[in-house]
Every structure is written in C-alpha cells, then in structure tokens.
Design an enzyme around this catalytic site. Structure first.
Site, PDB file in Angstrom:
ATOM      1  N   PHE A   1      28.729  11.518  54.663  1.00  0.00           N
ATOM      2  CA  PHE A   1      29.968  10.986  55.226  1.00  0.00           C
ATOM      3  C   PHE A   1      30.787  10.188  54.210  1.00  0.00           C
ATOM      4  CE2 PHE A   1      26.630   7.873  56.304  1.00  0.00           C
ATOM      5  CZ  PHE A   1      27.155   6.709  55.759  1.00  0.00           C
TER       6      PHE A   1
ATOM      7  N   ARG B   1      28.164 -11.743  60.859  1.00  0.00           N
ATOM      8  CA  ARG B   1      27.514 -10.456  61.177  1.00  0.00           C
ATOM      9  C   ARG B   1      27.277 -10.342  62.685  1.00  0.00           C
ATOM     10  NH1 ARG B   1      27.003  -5.955  57.708  1.00  0.00           N
ATOM     11  NH2 ARG B   1      24.998  -5.432  58.646  1.00  0.00           N
TER      12      ARG B   1
ATOM     13  N   THR C   1      26.806  -1.513  63.490  1.00  0.00           N
ATOM     14  CA  THR C   1      27.700  -0.655  62.702  1.00  0.00           C
ATOM     15  C   THR C   1      28.474   0.332  63.583  1.00  0.00           C
ATOM     16  OG1 THR C   1      26.168  -0.831  60.841  1.00  0.00           O
ATOM     17  CG2 THR C   1      27.764   0.977  60.769  1.00  0.00           C
TER      18      THR C   1
ATOM     19  N   ARG D   1      33.234  -5.186  67.002  1.00  0.00           N
ATOM     20  CA  ARG D   1      33.086  -3.732  67.094  1.00  0.00           C
ATOM     21  C   ARG D   1      32.805  -3.305  68.541  1.00  0.00           C
ATOM     22  NH1 ARG D   1      29.316  -3.286  61.662  1.00  0.00           N
ATOM     23  NH2 ARG D   1      30.995  -3.067  60.132  1.00  0.00           N
TER      24      ARG D   1
ATOM     25  N   HIS E   1      34.537  -5.124  57.991  1.00  0.00           N
ATOM     26  CA  HIS E   1      33.348  -5.215  57.137  1.00  0.00           C
ATOM     27  C   HIS E   1      32.949  -6.677  57.074  1.00  0.00           C
ATOM     28  CE1 HIS E   1      30.662  -5.082  53.674  1.00  0.00           C
ATOM     29  NE2 HIS E   1      31.293  -6.170  53.264  1.00  0.00           N
TER      30      HIS E   1
ATOM     31  N   GLU F   1      30.300  -9.698  46.628  1.00  0.00           N
ATOM     32  CA  GLU F   1      31.472  -9.026  47.207  1.00  0.00           C
ATOM     33  C   GLU F   1      32.731  -9.891  47.068  1.00  0.00           C
ATOM     34  OE1 GLU F   1      30.279  -7.937  51.192  1.00  0.00           O
ATOM     35  OE2 GLU F   1      29.013  -6.310  50.440  1.00  0.00           O
TER      36      GLU F   1
HETATM   37  N1  UDP Z   1      29.495   4.449  57.975  1.00  0.00           N
HETATM   38  C1  UDP Z   1      29.843   5.731  58.397  1.00  0.00           C
HETATM   39  N2  UDP Z   1      28.875   6.542  58.925  1.00  0.00           N
HETATM   40  C2  UDP Z   1      27.574   6.122  59.056  1.00  0.00           C
HETATM   41  C3  UDP Z   1      27.236   4.819  58.622  1.00  0.00           C
HETATM   42  C4  UDP Z   1      28.225   4.007  58.081  1.00  0.00           C
HETATM   43  O1  UDP Z   1      30.993   6.135  58.273  1.00  0.00           O
HETATM   44  O2  UDP Z   1      26.728   6.892  59.550  1.00  0.00           O
HETATM   45  C5  UDP Z   1      30.554   3.563  57.432  1.00  0.00           C
HETATM   46  C6  UDP Z   1      30.991   2.503  58.451  1.00  0.00           C
HETATM   47  O3  UDP Z   1      32.390   2.310  58.328  1.00  0.00           O
HETATM   48  C7  UDP Z   1      30.207   1.288  57.980  1.00  0.00           C
HETATM   49  C8  UDP Z   1      30.231   1.479  56.465  1.00  0.00           C
HETATM   50  O4  UDP Z   1      30.059   2.885  56.299  1.00  0.00           O
HETATM   51  O5  UDP Z   1      30.811   0.075  58.402  1.00  0.00           O
HETATM   52  C9  UDP Z   1      29.146   0.725  55.722  1.00  0.00           C
HETATM   53  O6  UDP Z   1      27.905   1.084  56.249  1.00  0.00           O
HETATM   54  P1  UDP Z   1      26.744   0.000  56.420  1.00  0.00           P
HETATM   55  O7  UDP Z   1      25.475   0.744  56.729  1.00  0.00           O
HETATM   56  O8  UDP Z   1      26.730  -0.926  55.259  1.00  0.00           O
HETATM   57  O9  UDP Z   1      27.172  -0.756  57.785  1.00  0.00           O
HETATM   58  P2  UDP Z   1      27.843  -2.189  58.044  1.00  0.00           P
HETATM   59  O10 UDP Z   1      27.224  -3.162  57.089  1.00  0.00           O
HETATM   60  O11 UDP Z   1      29.330  -2.043  57.863  1.00  0.00           O
HETATM   61  O12 UDP Z   1      27.489  -2.503  59.489  1.00  0.00           O
HETATM   62 MG    MG Z   2      26.968  -2.997  55.051  1.00  0.00          MG
END
Ligand code: UDP
Ligand code: MG
Length: 153
Positions: A57, A85, A91, A102, A115, A126
């Site tokens: 993805f 968080r 996520t 979310r 994010h 970051e």
């Molecule tokens: N993401 C996605 N598909 C997935 C997992 C993540 O498009 O299966 C995107 C989503 O926008 C997510 C970002 O990638 O917020 C970063 O992923 P991470 O696992 O770090 O999640 P987060 O920390 O944002 O909860």
């Molecule tokens: Mg992340």
C-alpha cells in the site's frame, strides 16, 4: 514537558476538520508549541514512513499524503506521546473507538486524518524531521495551574 509530533493529514485538510481537531488537543490541555503548513514530498515521506516502504500500500500512502498540504504540530504536555496516541485511536478508522479522532472522523485504514508519534524517542526524531529548532517555541500558558496539580508539573 514531553513533546510529540502531530500531522493533520490531507484527509483532514480536504474534509475541513482542521479546526475541530486542533480544538480537541487544546481543550484537553495540550500546548501547541509549533505549527505550520507544508507540502510533503516523496523524500520526506520515505523517511517518515521508512517502516512501510516495502508494503504494497506504500504507493497509495504516498499519494494520499501528498494530496494536499498538511499541518504539522508540536504538542507538549505531561505524558503527551501516550495521551495523543490515545486521542488518535487505532490506525484503521473503522476499528478506532468512538471518542477518538479516527473513531469519530474516519472510515479508512489509510485516510485516517492524523499522524501521531508512537514513542518519546520517535517524537524527537520526527519533530527534527519536520521543524527547524527555531520553529518550536518555549512559553508557559498562563492557566497551566488549572490543568495540572503542582506535583505534576
Ligand atoms: N496505512 C495504510 N494501510 C495499512 C496500514 C497503514 O495505508 O494497512 C497508513 C495509514 O495512513 C497509517 C500510516 O500508514 O496511519 C502509518 O502506519 P502505522 O502502522 O505507523 O500506523 P499509525 O502509527 O499511523 O497508527
Ligand atoms: Mg506509526
């Protein structure tokens, strides 16, 4: 005080949710010490999402994150990495609990509005990626006394 990076993603900008999300963080008692709008490019996104570059993805994530300018924020508060968080939620917006950002505003695993840094250490890395040192400000909000007990600050 602890710091974290928040990005209001293109989904937040296109859907005009910026004010509502900033309002949540401020009402919670988190202090905004840095905030600016910027257009992300592939270079910074490859660094920021280095843990995901091999995922199928990733091209779609890149496109999604460049679909509008974003707003990057430095938030400060006690335990703020964990607090933010929790406010952000899982996520995937469909699995995020109601009451989280979310959970309230997203139906997607990708278009998930915000994010937030996932550890204190990553927060510092970051912030340095998105802000120059002089873009993060030091000040004490006048009503901090009513957000924390004396032994918490
Ligand atoms: N993401 C996605 N598909 C997935 C997992 C993540 O498009 O299966 C995107 C989503 O926008 C997510 C970002 O990638 O917020 C970063 O992923 P991470 O696992 O770090 O999640 P987060 O920390 O944002 O909860
Ligand atoms: Mg992340």
């Amino acid at each position: 005080m602890e710091q974290t990076l928040v990005i209001l993603k293109p989904s937040a900008i296109h859907r005009a949710l910026v004010g509502k999300i900033i309002d949540r963080f401020q009402k919670k008692g988190l202090v905004i010490t840095g905030m600016k709008m910027m257009q992300l490019d592939e270079k910074i996104l490859r660094e920021h999402y280095a843990h995901l570059v091999e995922k199928p993805f990733f091209p779609s994530l890149l496109e999604s994150m460049m679909a509008a300018p974003v707003i990057v924020m430095c938030l400060e508060g006690k335990d703020c990495v964990e607090v933010v968080r929790m406010m952000t939620g899982a996520t995937n917006g469909r699995k995020a609990l109601p009451g989280t950002i979310r959970g309230d505003y997203s139906m997607s695993g990708q278009e998930n509005i915000v994010h937030a840094s996932d550890s204190i250490e990553n927060g510092q890395i970051e912030l340095a990626r998105f802000f120059k040192p002089e873009e993060i400000f030091k000040y004490t909000p006048s009503d901090l006394r009513f957000f924390y007990a004396p032994d918490e600050i």
